[in-house]
Design a protein around this motif. Structure first.
Motif, PDB file in Angstrom:
ATOM      1  N   MET A 181      71.978  18.208 127.363  1.00 48.20           N
ATOM      2  CA  MET A 181      71.496  18.859 128.588  1.00 48.20           C
ATOM      3  C   MET A 181      70.456  18.016 129.279  1.00 48.20           C
ATOM      4  N   VAL A 182      69.545  17.392 128.487  1.00 46.64           N
ATOM      5  CA  VAL A 182      68.517  16.563 129.126  1.00 46.64           C
ATOM      6  C   VAL A 182      69.171  15.321 129.718  1.00 46.64           C
ATOM      7  N   GLY A 183      70.332  14.992 129.253  1.00 46.46           N
ATOM      8  CA  GLY A 183      70.989  13.819 129.796  1.00 46.46           C
ATOM      9  C   GLY A 183      71.424  12.913 128.674  1.00 46.46           C
ATOM     10  N   ASP A 184      72.571  13.223 128.101  1.00 44.70           N
ATOM     11  CA  ASP A 184      73.075  12.381 127.038  1.00 44.70           C
ATOM     12  C   ASP A 184      73.652  11.113 127.657  1.00 44.70           C
ATOM     13  N   THR A 185      73.970  11.228 128.950  1.00 47.94           N
ATOM     14  CA  THR A 185      74.563  10.092 129.632  1.00 47.94           C
ATOM     15  C   THR A 185      73.503   9.450 130.519  1.00 47.94           C
ATOM     16  N   MET A 186      73.396   8.131 130.420  1.00 47.40           N
ATOM     17  CA  MET A 186      72.428   7.448 131.275  1.00 47.40           C
ATOM     18  C   MET A 186      73.199   6.819 132.424  1.00 47.40           C
ATOM     19  N   ILE A 187      73.179   7.491 133.571  1.00 46.50           N
ATOM     20  CA  ILE A 187      73.889   6.954 134.733  1.00 46.50           C
ATOM     21  C   ILE A 187      73.129   5.730 135.246  1.00 46.50           C
ATOM     22  N   GLY A 188      73.874   4.710 135.583  1.00 43.72           N
ATOM     23  CA  GLY A 188      73.229   3.495 136.098  1.00 43.72           C
ATOM     24  C   GLY A 188      73.092   2.437 135.023  1.00 43.72           C
TER      25      GLY A 188
ATOM     26  N   VAL B 112      64.837  10.715 140.008  1.00 49.11           N
ATOM     27  CA  VAL B 112      66.124  11.315 139.661  1.00 49.11           C
ATOM     28  C   VAL B 112      66.004  12.845 139.560  1.00 49.11           C
ATOM     29  N   ARG B 113      64.851  13.322 139.080  1.00 48.13           N
ATOM     30  CA  ARG B 113      64.703  14.778 138.954  1.00 48.13           C
ATOM     31  C   ARG B 113      64.822  15.457 140.308  1.00 48.13           C
ATOM     32  N   GLU B 114      64.236  14.814 141.335  1.00 50.05           N
ATOM     33  CA  GLU B 114      64.288  15.390 142.680  1.00 50.05           C
ATOM     34  C   GLU B 114      65.739  15.426 143.169  1.00 50.05           C
ATOM     35  N   LEU B 115      66.493  14.347 142.877  1.00 50.40           N
ATOM     36  CA  LEU B 115      67.902  14.290 143.285  1.00 50.40           C
ATOM     37  C   LEU B 115      68.695  15.383 142.561  1.00 50.40           C
ATOM     38  N   GLN B 116      68.403  15.546 141.275  1.00 50.21           N
ATOM     39  CA  GLN B 116      69.098  16.557 140.472  1.00 50.21           C
ATOM     40  C   GLN B 116      68.830  17.967 141.043  1.00 50.21           C
ATOM     41  N   ASN B 117      67.571  18.218 141.370  1.00 48.95           N
ATOM     42  CA  ASN B 117      67.202  19.537 141.922  1.00 48.95           C
ATOM     43  C   ASN B 117      67.872  19.762 143.280  1.00 48.95           C
TER      44      ASN B 117
ATOM     45  N   GLU C  20      57.530   6.010 137.011  1.00 46.61           N
ATOM     46  CA  GLU C  20      57.076   7.185 137.754  1.00 46.61           C
ATOM     47  C   GLU C  20      57.702   8.451 137.179  1.00 46.61           C
ATOM     48  N   THR C  21      57.159   9.573 137.573  1.00 48.44           N
ATOM     49  CA  THR C  21      57.698  10.841 137.106  1.00 48.44           C
ATOM     50  C   THR C  21      59.149  11.014 137.568  1.00 48.44           C
ATOM     51  N   GLY C  22      59.983  11.512 136.667  1.00 55.16           N
ATOM     52  CA  GLY C  22      61.374  11.800 137.016  1.00 55.16           C
ATOM     53  C   GLY C  22      62.300  10.604 137.023  1.00 55.16           C
ATOM     54  N   THR C  23      61.830   9.438 136.555  1.00 53.57           N
ATOM     55  CA  THR C  23      62.700   8.253 136.594  1.00 53.57           C
ATOM     56  C   THR C  23      63.706   8.256 135.438  1.00 53.57           C
ATOM     57  N   GLY C  24      63.449   9.086 134.420  1.00 54.31           N
ATOM     58  CA  GLY C  24      64.401   9.155 133.298  1.00 54.31           C
ATOM     59  C   GLY C  24      63.832   8.603 132.004  1.00 54.31           C
ATOM     60  N   LYS C  25      62.519   8.740 131.804  1.00 59.72           N
ATOM     61  CA  LYS C  25      61.909   8.189 130.582  1.00 59.72           C
ATOM     62  C   LYS C  25      62.457   8.916 129.348  1.00 59.72           C
ATOM     63  N   GLU C  26      62.644  10.241 129.491  1.00 57.68           N
ATOM     64  CA  GLU C  26      63.161  10.985 128.339  1.00 57.68           C
ATOM     65  C   GLU C  26      64.625  10.600 128.054  1.00 57.68           C
ATOM     66  N   VAL C  27      65.369  10.338 129.129  1.00 52.79           N
ATOM     67  CA  VAL C  27      66.765   9.910 128.957  1.00 52.79           C
ATOM     68  C   VAL C  27      66.801   8.586 128.182  1.00 52.79           C
ATOM     69  N   VAL C  28      65.905   7.678 128.549  1.00 51.85           N
ATOM     70  CA  VAL C  28      65.858   6.380 127.865  1.00 51.85           C
ATOM     71  C   VAL C  28      65.428   6.566 126.402  1.00 51.85           C
TER      72      VAL C  28
HETATM   73  N1  LIG Z   1      69.817   7.601 134.477  1.00 48.46           N
HETATM   74  C1  LIG Z   1      69.977   8.930 134.425  1.00 48.46           C
HETATM   75  N2  LIG Z   1      71.202   9.458 134.244  1.00 48.46           N
HETATM   76  C2  LIG Z   1      71.382  10.796 134.200  1.00 48.46           C
HETATM   77  N3  LIG Z   1      70.387  11.693 134.335  1.00 48.46           N
HETATM   78  C3  LIG Z   1      69.149  11.229 134.517  1.00 48.46           C
HETATM   79  C4  LIG Z   1      68.867   9.833 134.562  1.00 48.46           C
HETATM   80  N4  LIG Z   1      67.561   9.672 134.746  1.00 48.46           N
HETATM   81  C5  LIG Z   1      67.023  10.892 134.803  1.00 48.46           C
HETATM   82  N5  LIG Z   1      67.965  11.835 134.676  1.00 48.46           N
HETATM   83  C6  LIG Z   1      67.758  13.298 134.721  1.00 48.46           C
HETATM   84  O1  LIG Z   1      66.634  13.535 135.558  1.00 48.46           O
HETATM   85  C7  LIG Z   1      65.753  14.493 134.998  1.00 48.46           C
HETATM   86  C8  LIG Z   1      64.380  13.862 134.804  1.00 48.46           C
HETATM   87  O2  LIG Z   1      64.479  12.848 133.818  1.00 48.46           O
HETATM   88  P1  LIG Z   1      63.362  12.674 132.675  1.00 48.46           P
HETATM   89  O3  LIG Z   1      62.825  13.999 132.241  1.00 48.46           O
HETATM   90  O4  LIG Z   1      63.933  11.794 131.633  1.00 48.46           O
HETATM   91  O5  LIG Z   1      62.247  11.917 133.519  1.00 48.46           O
HETATM   92  P2  LIG Z   1      60.794  11.449 133.067  1.00 48.46           P
HETATM   93  O6  LIG Z   1      60.604  10.079 133.590  1.00 48.46           O
HETATM   94  O7  LIG Z   1      60.633  11.652 131.598  1.00 48.46           O
HETATM   95  O8  LIG Z   1      59.862  12.475 133.867  1.00 48.46           O
HETATM   96  P3  LIG Z   1      58.322  12.922 133.573  1.00 48.46           P
HETATM   97  O9  LIG Z   1      57.477  11.692 133.680  1.00 48.46           O
HETATM   98  O10 LIG Z   1      58.032  13.891 134.674  1.00 48.46           O
HETATM   99  O11 LIG Z   1      58.305  13.546 132.212  1.00 48.46           O
HETATM  100  C9  LIG Z   1      66.369  14.941 133.700  1.00 48.46           C
HETATM  101  O12 LIG Z   1      67.041  16.159 133.889  1.00 48.46           O
HETATM  102  C10 LIG Z   1      67.358  13.839 133.357  1.00 48.46           C
HETATM  103  O13 LIG Z   1      68.464  14.359 132.667  1.00 48.46           O
END
Ligand SMILES: Nc1ncnc2c1ncn2[C@@H]1O[C@H](COP(=O)(O)OP(=O)(O)OP(=O)(O)O)[C@@H](O)[C@H]1O
Length: 516
Positions: free
Chosen positions: A193-200, A416-421, A227-235
């Motif tokens: 759900m958090v993003g098993d797939t890393m798009i890009g 990415v979070r903003e785009l997702q929302n 920055e916030t929402g860039t996908g750090k948790e996905v990585v």
């Molecule tokens: N490359 C990606 N592919 C698919 N989904 C992504 C990608 N990057 C981010 N997302 C999605 O965007 C949302 C925000 O990503 P994430 O929580 O990893 O960001 P973050 O950098 O950890 O943010 P914060 O600093 O606010 O904690 C998540 O729902 C995640 O699944």
């Protein structure tokens, strides 16, 4: 065997939920007092018909074995007779080294799989007792000793007494293992759900993917910056998935969301009675992440006192529960993440330099979405599919022609979070028709990347973030939480936003809010 031994064995078998550990503890106690070369917990299974050794302890330690041993028809008819009799009475089964079942087991050990052969068992005699909970047999406890005629009436009486503590220990251990398996399955789902797939991964994040591939198999700490929402948790998930610890847990700690006075207990756990309200022993995140990965999200928000404790764990590899005197091994791989400028925080005395060096072994910078706009079309499609499934929509609507082009012109401060929302909002509004992204705020584009009054200086990320937070708060008339509040618009949870505002000196309340 007197009562003292029974009490000590009970204490040891109930001393750990890890059956291999508890069984070995019992083995160590009994070995000098009892003819014993191996202590086994096994289960006779009827479909398929096999004996399954679940856990065993011997001179070298305790093991969860979980290996089936297929016995002959003749052995099974004897086993069935004994099982039937054991349902009504407790009848320990004493078998000498020449008993046909022991000979059969010996043959299997000598000719079986390499891991069974590795046991190197010789001629042995055994004493087995069924373990029962409310008349139902849940397994067997077996004492085994090399050679012949070691066990007599005293041993038979002793093993009979052990039913209750061993049956309880076995049933708790099995439930515990089921919970661990469920937990791992839930974690896998949560990761999806958090993003098993890393798009890009093959385009805008190609360099990030290469770094992930290099670092994942090592045990080194990783620092994720972006920055916030860039996908750090996905990585972080990707690193865990491709690491040698992928079958272990991935535990996330949001360092900014834990109240300062609870940080120690959250990270390291606490002993019963360590403070008012500590009614039981609790495992902290370091313990729960054992053999897995500990993801310290927003590590820049850790207070200095907690930074000192974290540093100590990273240096010594050990930690203690709050109120406990016994050091525990920290068997975790650390991944830390922050959107903050840690070197500046170090200069300002807000982040310990020594901790920064420890964490900064392998930094990975995740670029903002505005600098990898080539990923946007694929991401939009991915989020449309992901969100449509979550929302149980019968079909995935497609964007109207040109809608995605408009997204390419925006600079995505929430990444990415903003785009997702935005995609999610569009799906709700479209009700299954073609998607239009009219709801994203073009005024956001008025936020130029450099907000500095002094043109010669580049604004820091924190300054830009502060401006964007203030601007959002102005729009929500100061409302942080709830539907349509600033936290929702910014794609953050309300407590994270409040803590960021506090750190950036942005006042709460409606009167004082102004855009800089
Ligand atoms: N490359 C990606 N592919 C698919 N989904 C992504 C990608 N990057 C981010 N997302 C999605 O965007 C949302 C925000 O990503 P994430 O929580 O990893 O960001 P973050 O950098 O950890 O943010 P914060 O600093 O606010 O904690 C998540 O729902 C995640 O699944």
């Amino acid at each position: 065997m007197d009562n003292r031994h029974f009490i000590e064995v009970t204490r040891r078998i109930c001393g750990s939920l890890d059956l291999d550990e508890a069984l070995y503890d019992v083995f160590c106690y009994l070995k000098p007092r009892f003819p014993l070369d191996a202590l086994l917990i096994s289960i006779y299974e009827t479909a398929p018909r096999q004996a399954r050794v679940f856990a065993m302890a011997e001179e070298g330690g305790g093991f969860i074995v979980d290996e089936p041993i297929v016995l002959s028809e003749a052995a099974w008819s004897e086993i069935n007779r004994w099982l039937e009799a054991s349902c009504t009475q407790t009848i320990p089964w004493l078998r000498n080294q020449d008993h046909p079942i022991n000979q059969e087991i010996l043959h299997i050990v000598r000719t079986g799989t390499p891991s069974i052969q590795a046991r190197r068992i010789d001629e042995f005699c055994s004493l087995t007792c069924a373990l029962k909970v409310k008349q139902a047999i849940i397994g067997n406890l077996t004492f085994a000793a090399e050679g012949a005629h070691h066990y007599d009436r005293t041993h038979v009486d002793f093993i009979r007494q052990l039913n209750d503590p061993f049956a309880i220990a076995l049933s708790n251990a099995r439930r515990y293992m089921d919970l661990v398996h469920d937990h791992q399955a839930l974690q896998r789902d949560a990761r999806k759900m958090v993003g098993d797939t890393m798009i890009g991964a093959d385009s805008g994040l190609l360099s990030v993917r290469r770094l992930i591939e290099q670092v994942a198999p090592t045990n080194s700490p990783v620092l994720l910056l972006g920055e916030t929402g860039t996908g750090k948790e996905v990585v972080a998930n990707e690193i865990h998935k491709f690491s040698n610890r992928s079958s272990g847990p991935m535990i996330r700690v949001n360092c900014s969301a834990i109240p300062e006075n609870l940080i120690d207990s959250e990270l390291f756990g606490h002993e019963k009675g360590a403070f008012t309200g500590a009614i039981g022993t609790t495992h902290g995140r370091f313990e729960r992440a054992r053999q897995g990965t500990l993801f310290l999200d927003e590590v820049g928000e850790l207070p200095l006192a907690a930074q000192a404790k974290l540093l100590r764990v990273l240096q010594s590899g050990e930690f203690e529960r709050v109120g406990g005197g016994c050091p525990l091994q920290a068997d975790v791989r650390i991944i830390a993440a922050t959107h903050r400028d840690l070197p500046t925080m170090v200069q300002d005395g807000l982040f310990r330099a020594d901790l920064w060096y420890r964490l900064n072994v392998f930094p990975i910078v995740i670029p903002p979405l505005r600098s990898r706009k080539e990923d946007i079309p694929t991401m939009v499609n991915y989020f449309i599919h992901q969100k449509s499934t979550e929302m149980n929509l019968l079909r995935c609507p497609a964007p109207t022609p040109g809608a995605v082009d408009a997204l390419l012109a925006y600079h995505w401060p929430g990444n990415v979070r903003e785009l997702q929302n935005l995609v999610e909002r569009a799906l709700i509004i479209s009700k299954g028709d073609q998607l239009e992204f009219f709801d994203f705020n073009p005024q956001g584009m008025a936020l130029e990347p450099n907000q500095c009054k002094d043109e010669s200086r580049v604004a820091t990320l924190d300054e830009i973030t502060a401006v964007h937070i203030r601007w959002t708060l102005e729009k929500t008339h100061g409302r942080i939480g709830g539907k349509g509040g600033a936290a929702e618009l910014l794609g953050l949870n309300a407590s994270t936003l409040r803590s960021r505002m506090k750190k950036m000196g942005i006042p709460y309340g409606r009167r004082e809010l102004r855009i800089n």
